[in-house]
Motif scaffolding. Structure first.
Motif, PDB file in Angstrom:
ATOM      1  N   MET A 178      -4.835   3.958  -4.839  1.00  0.00           N
ATOM      2  CA  MET A 178      -5.210   2.483  -4.924  1.00  0.00           C
ATOM      3  C   MET A 178      -6.338   2.297  -4.457  1.00  0.00           C
ATOM      4  O   MET A 178      -7.043   1.237  -5.095  1.00  0.00           O
ATOM      5  CB  MET A 178      -4.072   1.976  -3.768  1.00  0.00           C
ATOM      6  CG  MET A 178      -4.092   0.492  -3.489  1.00  0.00           C
ATOM      7  SD  MET A 178      -3.142  -0.174  -2.244  1.00  0.00           S
ATOM      8  CE  MET A 178      -4.436   0.365  -1.269  1.00  0.00           C
TER       9      MET A 178
ATOM     10  N   CYS B 193       0.018   2.534  -9.513  1.00  0.00           N
ATOM     11  CA  CYS B 193       0.012   3.753  -8.479  1.00  0.00           C
ATOM     12  C   CYS B 193       1.238   4.302  -7.986  1.00  0.00           C
ATOM     13  O   CYS B 193       1.488   4.642  -7.024  1.00  0.00           O
ATOM     14  CB  CYS B 193      -0.806   3.411  -7.059  1.00  0.00           C
ATOM     15  SG  CYS B 193      -2.461   2.944  -7.138  1.00  0.00           S
TER      16      CYS B 193
ATOM     17  N   ARG C 162      -2.604   6.155  -1.612  1.00  0.00           N
ATOM     18  CA  ARG C 162      -3.541   5.362  -0.943  1.00  0.00           C
ATOM     19  C   ARG C 162      -4.885   5.515  -1.611  1.00  0.00           C
ATOM     20  O   ARG C 162      -5.439   4.634  -1.903  1.00  0.00           O
ATOM     21  CB  ARG C 162      -3.818   5.555   0.423  1.00  0.00           C
ATOM     22  CG  ARG C 162      -2.285   4.637   1.279  1.00  0.00           C
ATOM     23  CD  ARG C 162      -2.725   4.732   2.643  1.00  0.00           C
ATOM     24  NE  ARG C 162      -1.384   4.062   3.281  1.00  0.00           N
ATOM     25  CZ  ARG C 162      -1.554   3.059   4.082  1.00  0.00           C
ATOM     26  NH1 ARG C 162      -2.614   2.345   4.285  1.00  0.00           N
ATOM     27  NH2 ARG C 162      -0.259   2.291   4.469  1.00  0.00           N
TER      28      ARG C 162
ATOM     29  N   GLN D  56       0.949  -1.191  -0.088  1.00  0.00           N
ATOM     30  CA  GLN D  56      -0.001   0.061  -0.173  1.00  0.00           C
ATOM     31  C   GLN D  56       0.841   1.124   0.010  1.00  0.00           C
ATOM     32  O   GLN D  56       1.919   1.302   0.609  1.00  0.00           O
ATOM     33  CB  GLN D  56      -0.822  -0.056   0.995  1.00  0.00           C
ATOM     34  CG  GLN D  56      -1.826  -1.379   1.363  1.00  0.00           C
ATOM     35  CD  GLN D  56      -2.585  -1.405   2.650  1.00  0.00           C
ATOM     36  OE1 GLN D  56      -3.380  -0.630   2.840  1.00  0.00           O
ATOM     37  NE2 GLN D  56      -2.078  -2.296   3.708  1.00  0.00           N
TER      38      GLN D  56
ATOM     39  N   THR E  11       1.177  -2.387  -5.942  1.00  0.00           N
ATOM     40  CA  THR E  11       0.269  -2.461  -4.768  1.00  0.00           C
ATOM     41  C   THR E  11      -0.846  -3.299  -4.854  1.00  0.00           C
ATOM     42  O   THR E  11      -0.909  -4.003  -5.794  1.00  0.00           O
ATOM     43  CB  THR E  11      -0.117  -0.885  -4.679  1.00  0.00           C
ATOM     44  OG1 THR E  11      -1.025  -0.653  -5.624  1.00  0.00           O
ATOM     45  CG2 THR E  11       0.830   0.081  -4.682  1.00  0.00           C
TER      46      THR E  11
ATOM     47  N   ALA F 183      -3.760  -2.471  -5.968  1.00  0.00           N
ATOM     48  CA  ALA F 183      -4.327  -2.364  -7.045  1.00  0.00           C
ATOM     49  C   ALA F 183      -3.973  -2.986  -8.308  1.00  0.00           C
ATOM     50  O   ALA F 183      -4.774  -3.458  -8.880  1.00  0.00           O
ATOM     51  CB  ALA F 183      -4.313  -0.617  -7.394  1.00  0.00           C
TER      52      ALA F 183
END
Ligand SMILES: N[C@@H](CCC(=O)N[C@@H](CS)C(=O)NCC(=O)O)C(=O)O
Length: 203
Positions: free
Chosen positions: A101, A155, A98, A91, A160, A162
């Motif tokens: 994400m 990101c 963040r 993260q 991450t 995502a």
């Protein structure tokens, strides 16, 4: 809290075809955390009952057991894996990163999975036509992702959650009607996919 000496092996219940199971498998892989996988076919006759027995009140997958903890909902599971175990952080550190994400994850939950996977890929795989308007919606989702995607990972400079979320959907997206022209309409996403395939679970 992270404790590298933890000897309790987490157990993930799910199916290799399941987008949400694959997100959890990728997360384990990205953190290099050892785990045990228990196959649970949620679409088998006894699947939902087995999922309930494993701790999912809605009879879905995936489900994580770790010691006394039982978790369902992929975002809770993946954040737990990231927060609880040693390994590269999944993260971003900063608020904007963040938020980005979380935005990607929310788009996967509310647009990519229902529109591109269930709305386009599944009907195609069953020889059915999608509902009218679904292709246009799917293309709009891809256009939004193309605009948001970073030049390296979604990101920023490192992968991450995502990336794990979207990567788990990509085979289905590419095999859908909206995936046909991605090379010309979503070059940044296709470039990202070259890298992100490495995040995908081997199982
Ligand atoms: N919001 C849940 C979604 C889980 C989910 O939809 N899993 C699918 C498999 S990818 C499932 O169990 N489907 C069976 C059903 O909906 O009956 C999560 O984030 O884990």
């Amino acid at each position: 809290m992270k404790s590298p000496g933890d000897r309790v092996i987490p157990v993930l219940y799910g199916a290799s075809y399941s987008v949400y199971t694959r997100i959890c498998l990728s997360t384990f892989g990205m953190k290099a955390v050892p785990f045990r996988f228990e196959a649970l076919d949620v679409f088998a006759g006894d699947g939902p009952a087995r999922a309930r027995l494993a701790g999912h009140p809605f009879g879905k997958i995936p489900i994580l057991h770790h010691g006394d903890l039982t978790l369902y909902e992929t975002l809770a599971i993946t954040r737990y894996i990231d927060d609880r175990f040693e390994g590269p952080p999944l993260q971003p550190d900063d608020a904007a990163g963040r938020a980005r994400m979380n935005q990607f994850i929310s788009i996967v939950d509310t647009q990519v999975y229902p529109v591109l996977v269930w709305g386009l890929y599944v009907p195609k795989s069953e020889g059915r036509k999608p509902k009218p308007g679904t292709l246009g919606k799917g293309r709009a989702v891809l256009a939004a992702l193309e605009t948001l995607a970073g030049p390296e990972w979604l990101c920023g400079a490192r992968p991450t959650l995502a990336d794990a979320y979207l990567a788990a959907c990509m085979d289905y997206i590419i095999d859908s009607a909206a995936g046909n022209d991605m090379a010309s309409h979503a070059p940044r996403l296709m470039n990202w996919w070259q890298r992100a395939q490495a995040l995908e679970p081997k199982a």
